[in-house]
Motif scaffolding. Sequence first.
Motif, PDB file in Angstrom:
ATOM      1  N   THR A   1       0.774  -1.290   0.053  1.00 41.90           N
ATOM      2  CA  THR A   1      -0.071   0.035   0.097  1.00 41.90           C
ATOM      3  C   THR A   1       0.921   1.416   0.098  1.00 41.90           C
ATOM      4  O   THR A   1       0.738   2.109  -0.794  1.00 41.90           O
ATOM      5  N   LEU A   2       1.774   1.346   0.801  1.00 35.64           N
ATOM      6  CA  LEU A   2       2.732   2.536   0.730  1.00 35.64           C
ATOM      7  C   LEU A   2       3.549   2.460  -0.287  1.00 35.64           C
ATOM      8  O   LEU A   2       3.716   3.510  -0.795  1.00 35.64           O
ATOM      9  N   ARG A   3       3.940   1.311  -1.036  1.00 38.37           N
ATOM     10  CA  ARG A   3       4.803   1.630  -2.361  1.00 38.37           C
ATOM     11  C   ARG A   3       3.913   2.097  -3.163  1.00 38.37           C
ATOM     12  O   ARG A   3       4.210   2.910  -4.118  1.00 38.37           O
ATOM     13  N   PHE A   4       2.536   1.806  -3.373  1.00 40.10           N
ATOM     14  CA  PHE A   4       1.604   2.363  -4.281  1.00 40.10           C
ATOM     15  C   PHE A   4       1.470   3.754  -3.972  1.00 40.10           C
ATOM     16  O   PHE A   4       1.295   4.587  -5.013  1.00 40.10           O
ATOM     17  N   ARG A   5       1.160   4.075  -2.778  1.00 39.73           N
ATOM     18  CA  ARG A   5       1.197   5.710  -2.287  1.00 39.73           C
ATOM     19  C   ARG A   5       2.297   6.418  -3.078  1.00 39.73           C
ATOM     20  O   ARG A   5       2.196   7.419  -3.267  1.00 39.73           O
ATOM     21  N   ALA A   6       3.374   5.921  -2.539  1.00 39.85           N
ATOM     22  CA  ALA A   6       4.655   6.563  -3.146  1.00 39.85           C
ATOM     23  C   ALA A   6       4.899   6.612  -4.623  1.00 39.85           C
ATOM     24  O   ALA A   6       5.105   7.580  -5.166  1.00 39.85           O
ATOM     25  N   SER A   7       4.343   5.573  -5.272  1.00 46.06           N
ATOM     26  CA  SER A   7       4.464   5.615  -6.651  1.00 46.06           C
ATOM     27  C   SER A   7       3.548   6.653  -7.329  1.00 46.06           C
ATOM     28  O   SER A   7       3.877   7.520  -8.192  1.00 46.06           O
ATOM     29  N   ALA A   8       2.320   6.665  -6.687  1.00 47.00           N
ATOM     30  CA  ALA A   8       1.403   7.614  -6.817  1.00 47.00           C
ATOM     31  C   ALA A   8       1.824   9.365  -6.849  1.00 47.00           C
ATOM     32  O   ALA A   8       1.801  10.142  -7.667  1.00 47.00           O
ATOM     33  N   THR A   9       2.570   9.319  -5.790  1.00 46.24           N
ATOM     34  CA  THR A   9       3.032  10.588  -5.371  1.00 46.24           C
ATOM     35  C   THR A   9       4.035  11.058  -6.439  1.00 46.24           C
ATOM     36  O   THR A   9       4.121  12.150  -7.085  1.00 46.24           O
ATOM     37  N   ILE A  10       5.027  10.101  -6.668  1.00 43.17           N
ATOM     38  CA  ILE A  10       5.887  10.264  -7.934  1.00 43.17           C
ATOM     39  C   ILE A  10       5.469  10.743  -9.033  1.00 43.17           C
ATOM     40  O   ILE A  10       5.977  11.675  -9.866  1.00 43.17           O
ATOM     41  N   ILE A  11       4.353   9.997  -9.377  1.00 42.54           N
ATOM     42  CA  ILE A  11       3.885  10.208 -10.947  1.00 42.54           C
ATOM     43  C   ILE A  11       3.164  11.642 -10.895  1.00 42.54           C
ATOM     44  O   ILE A  11       3.451  12.377 -11.880  1.00 42.54           O
ATOM     45  N   ASN A  12       2.667  12.020  -9.677  1.00 40.47           N
ATOM     46  CA  ASN A  12       2.103  13.232  -9.811  1.00 40.47           C
ATOM     47  C   ASN A  12       3.207  14.480  -9.674  1.00 40.47           C
ATOM     48  O   ASN A  12       3.059  15.332 -10.551  1.00 40.47           O
ATOM     49  N   VAL A  13       4.232  14.182  -9.050  1.00 39.87           N
ATOM     50  CA  VAL A  13       5.375  14.996  -9.147  1.00 39.87           C
ATOM     51  C   VAL A  13       5.938  15.100 -10.635  1.00 39.87           C
ATOM     52  O   VAL A  13       6.063  16.259 -11.204  1.00 39.87           O
ATOM     53  N   LEU A  14       6.106  14.074 -11.359  1.00 39.01           N
ATOM     54  CA  LEU A  14       6.797  13.947 -12.544  1.00 39.01           C
ATOM     55  C   LEU A  14       5.559  14.771 -13.668  1.00 39.01           C
ATOM     56  O   LEU A  14       6.245  15.315 -14.299  1.00 39.01           O
ATOM     57  N   ALA A  15       4.388  14.670 -13.431  1.00 40.70           N
ATOM     58  CA  ALA A  15       3.397  15.205 -14.000  1.00 40.70           C
ATOM     59  C   ALA A  15       3.596  16.665 -14.076  1.00 40.70           C
ATOM     60  O   ALA A  15       3.504  17.602 -14.981  1.00 40.70           O
ATOM     61  N   LEU A  16       3.530  17.088 -12.726  1.00 40.78           N
ATOM     62  CA  LEU A  16       3.994  18.655 -12.516  1.00 40.78           C
ATOM     63  C   LEU A  16       5.010  19.145 -12.970  1.00 40.78           C
ATOM     64  O   LEU A  16       5.049  20.352 -13.308  1.00 40.78           O
TER      65      LEU A  16
END
Length: 185
Positions: A52-67
């Motif tokens: 779950t935390l790996r998933f959340r961290a991945s989602a956060t990275i994707i958000n940062v990369l998109a920004l």
Amino acid sequence: ILTDIQQREDSLSTSERRYLQYLQGWKSAYDGQYEIAIALLRDFIDHSQDVTLRFRASATIINVLALSNRYEEAYSRLTQLLTMLPKVTDEDAREQGLLVAAILYNNVGQYTLAEKYADTLIAENESASAQCKAGQLRLEALYKSGRLTASDPQLQRGIDQCDRIGEPGYANVIRAFVARLQAQQ
């Protein structure tokens, strides 16, 4: 709170230190320190056993990369995130991942995929907040793909839904779609 925890890092267990690293990465992203956030979160993903935390961290990275307009890497990470999705049962984590997928696809013009992930969230998470956010992203996909008119009742339902729960930002994004559609007509 994070600063207090960091001061006691030596007394934390290994799993607690890993969780602290995730929080530090998230805070760096929130603070706009994108490169630091990505490095911390990548390391977290590489070493954490918590799906779950790996998933959340991945989602956060994707958000940062998109920004950061780093869409190629964001897409690569999104593929990995979506592969993990069936293993994640935490409702909040799934919401985060599905929202990030819809946002990214809307940002790069993949409106059918954006709509798909918004619809998935709408179908599986009945919380008013998830319904508002996913509904706004769904309407964004429909708007950007030219499949809405200013009189479409979905728009007013979306505005009402977000207003009801005190989410004026999401409601106002939908209002902007209405205004643009009216101006076009």
